[in-house]
Design a protein around this motif. Structure first.
Motif, short mmCIF file in Angstrom:
data_model
loop_
_atom_site.label_atom_id
_atom_site.label_comp_id
_atom_site.label_asym_id
_atom_site.label_seq_id
_atom_site.Cartn_x
_atom_site.Cartn_y
_atom_site.Cartn_z
N PRO A 92 -47.60 3.82 -7.53
CA PRO A 92 -48.84 4.51 -7.15
C PRO A 92 -49.68 4.80 -8.37
CG PRO A 92 -46.98 6.02 -7.07
CD PRO A 92 -46.42 4.68 -7.41
N ARG A 93 -50.99 4.70 -8.21
CA ARG A 93 -51.84 5.09 -9.33
C ARG A 93 -52.49 6.43 -9.01
NH1 ARG A 93 -56.49 0.42 -9.22
NH2 ARG A 93 -56.31 -0.03 -7.03
N ALA A 94 -52.52 7.28 -10.04
CA ALA A 94 -53.03 8.64 -9.85
C ALA A 94 -54.53 8.64 -9.66
CB ALA A 94 -52.64 9.50 -11.03
N HIS A 95 -55.21 7.84 -10.45
CA HIS A 95 -56.67 7.80 -10.33
C HIS A 95 -57.20 6.44 -10.72
CE1 HIS A 95 -55.22 10.05 -13.93
NE2 HIS A 95 -55.67 8.95 -14.49
N HIS A 114 -59.41 3.86 -12.64
CA HIS A 114 -60.03 3.87 -13.96
C HIS A 114 -61.15 2.87 -14.09
CE1 HIS A 114 -58.20 6.40 -17.13
NE2 HIS A 114 -57.46 6.70 -16.10
N LEU A 126 -61.73 -5.47 -17.33
CA LEU A 126 -60.92 -5.23 -16.14
C LEU A 126 -61.78 -5.26 -14.87
CD1 LEU A 126 -58.03 -4.60 -15.14
CD2 LEU A 126 -58.65 -2.19 -15.19
N ARG A 142 -55.16 -4.90 -4.93
CA ARG A 142 -54.60 -3.68 -5.49
C ARG A 142 -53.38 -3.99 -6.35
NH1 ARG A 142 -55.08 1.72 -3.12
NH2 ARG A 142 -53.32 2.99 -3.81
N GLN A 190 -53.28 -3.38 -10.39
CA GLN A 190 -52.28 -2.43 -10.89
C GLN A 190 -51.28 -3.10 -11.82
OE1 GLN A 190 -52.23 0.98 -7.40
NE2 GLN A 190 -50.64 -0.57 -7.31
N GLN A 196 -52.85 -3.12 -15.33
CA GLN A 196 -53.18 -1.86 -16.02
C GLN A 196 -51.99 -1.27 -16.76
OE1 GLN A 196 -55.04 -0.42 -12.25
NE2 GLN A 196 -56.36 0.66 -13.69
N ALA A 214 -52.47 4.64 -17.97
CA ALA A 214 -53.77 4.78 -17.34
C ALA A 214 -53.64 5.11 -15.86
CB ALA A 214 -54.57 3.48 -17.50
N ARG A 215 -52.44 4.87 -15.31
CA ARG A 215 -52.27 5.10 -13.88
C ARG A 215 -51.53 6.39 -13.61
NH1 ARG A 215 -49.28 1.62 -11.52
NH2 ARG A 215 -48.24 0.86 -13.38
N GLY A 216 -51.09 7.03 -14.65
CA GLY A 216 -50.43 8.33 -14.51
C GLY A 216 -49.31 8.32 -13.50
N THR A 217 -48.38 7.42 -13.64
CA THR A 217 -47.31 7.30 -12.65
C THR A 217 -46.44 8.54 -12.60
OG1 THR A 217 -46.03 6.18 -14.32
CG2 THR A 217 -47.13 4.81 -12.71
N LEU A 218 -46.13 8.97 -11.44
CA LEU A 218 -45.27 10.12 -11.18
C LEU A 218 -45.64 11.32 -12.04
CD1 LEU A 218 -41.79 8.41 -10.75
CD2 LEU A 218 -43.37 9.17 -8.98
#
Lengths: 209, 205
Positions: free
Chosen positions: A198-201, A203, B88, B190, B194, B197, B201-205
């Motif tokens: 899952p991606r939080a936000h 970019h 990107l 998606r 993903q 990236q 940058a995706r702030g996983t968990l």
């Protein structure tokens, strides 16, 4: 020599020969495709006589299917053992790593997308379905545990996995010297795991413009 | 009045060309490269054979053009990228464009080209150009921190190709009622984005 030992030896020999036949068939499938494959060619390549070949397989379709099923099922047992007791994300990572290592470290087992009569054969379809279901169940668990992206259906994730593993373009890149086995393994392991997390936000807002 | 008529005719011509190329790809996928004839393509595209000759010199040229057309979808030089500077974001647009071309129209079905096309010098050169352009976008994205620095650009692009180009297998998800075409396009997009990236940058968990 006891009868049991002799039987064990015989069945080992049988397995080894069957494996040699499938290796020969695999090479022919990769080089010239299913249509061009004949029982003679397989026997020649496996260095056995045609009657011996017929003792193992009744026709070339059965050989082709066995060859593909072997590819799909390979490393399954090991992976299942390694997955035991792990979280969904780690189970997925184990699968990814084992499949990719198998693909790139044992190139002799890799077969390109099969031609028509094999592709639609029930045995091949069943092997593929079992693999898909297993992969999808890992993702489904992962989504429930909040470890995986709920924006990607578990079957879509499973099909993506299979698409990457089945693609022989990677082997071509390695053969052409455009990348190495190590870089390919590292990159694909990262991509197949990050791609379904899952991606939080977001970019990259420009993409929705 | 002359100009609009001319542009209308051009558009019709363009559409007809697209229809011919789509018919050729579908036939090659269904019955194989060797078996496809100009008559079959004409019939599939609902045109006469003489009309086909107005567009293409011969069967081989036509089929080659049909697959070169597919490569065009991946081009980094199209108008929809104008003014987009983020590598990107540019990749995102290209990936969406390709997925839509591959999955939204069931008649546009095609698989990886057969050997006579895949080994054709023109196809090889064109594919290499596209690969190089896409790999260079990945490198630019890595330099800016938009794309994970631990990915090998050549492998990352092949990963995208292996997913976006696996039409025949992925199509089963639509045919089997698992997802509809727009959802499949969305979810594959998606995944691909993903997968490029960086994890941070995706702030996983």
């Amino acid at each position: 020599m006891s009868k049991a030992t002799k039987d064990g030896l015989r069945s080992r020999q049988r397995l080894a020969r069957e494996s040699a036949i499938l290796d020969a068939a695999r090479q022919i499938l990769m080089e010239s495709g299913f249509e061009a494959m004949t029982m003679e060619l397989v026997a020649d390549r496996a260095m056995i006589t045609k009657p011996t070949l017929y003792a193992y397989f009744p026709n070339k379709l059965e050989i082709g299917v066995a060859c593909m099923v072997r590819t799909v099922r390979r490393a399954d047992g090991e992976a299942l053992l390694a997955e035991e007791g792990l979280s969904p994300v780690d189970r997925w990572a184990v699968r990814v790593r084992m499949r990719l290592e198998d693909k790139f470290r044992s190139p002799e087992i890799t077969v390109a997308r099969p031609d028509e009569p094999i592709r639609t054969h029930p045995e091949f379809r069943q092997a593929l379905n079992e693999l898909t279901e297993h992969l999808a169940s890992i993702v489904s668990d992962g989504r429930q545990a909040g470890e995986m992206d709920t924006g990607i259906a578990s079957k879509v994730a499973a099909f993506v996995f299979i698409s990457v593993v089945a693609n022989v373009g990677f082997e071509q890149l390695i053969a052409d010297g455009r990348t190495t086995t190590e870089d390919t393994l590292r990159t694909l392991t990262a991509q197949l795991t990050r791609g379904i997390q899952p991606r939080a936000h977001q970019h990259h807002n420009e993409e929705t413009d | 009045m002359k100009k609009p008529t001319e542009s209308l005719r051009n558009r019709q011509k363009q559409q007809r060309r697209e229809a011919i190329l789509a018919a050729a790809r579908a036939l090659v996928t269904e019955i194989g490269y060797d078996a496809v004839t100009l008559e079959m393509i004409a019939e599939r595209a609902e045109l006469t054979k003489p009309t086909l000759y107005a567009y293409f010199e011969n069967r081989d040229d036509l089929i080659l053009a049909a697959y070169l057309r597919v490569l065009e979808n991946s081009a980094t030089t199209r108008a929809d990228l104008e003014g987009i500077s983020s590598p990107l974001a540019r990749l995102s647009i290209i990936v969406r464009r390709v997925l839509e071309a591959n999955f939204s129209d069931p008649d546009s079905m095609y698989a990886w080209p057969p050997n006579p096309i895949a080994n054709h010098p023109l196809f090889v050169t064109e594919l290499q150009t596209i690969r190089n352009d896409l790999e260079s976008l990945v490198r630019q994205g890595q330099a800016l921190g938009e794309i994970a620095s631990d990915l090998d650009p050549a492998v990352a692009i092949q990963c995208y190709f292996s997913v976006a180009g696996n039409y025949l297998t992925l199509r089963r998800l639509i045919d089997g009622g698992v997802v509809d075409a727009p959802t499949l396009i969305e979810q594959l997009h998606r995944f691909i984005l993903q997968s490029l990236q960086p994890p941070a940058a995706r702030g996983t968990l």
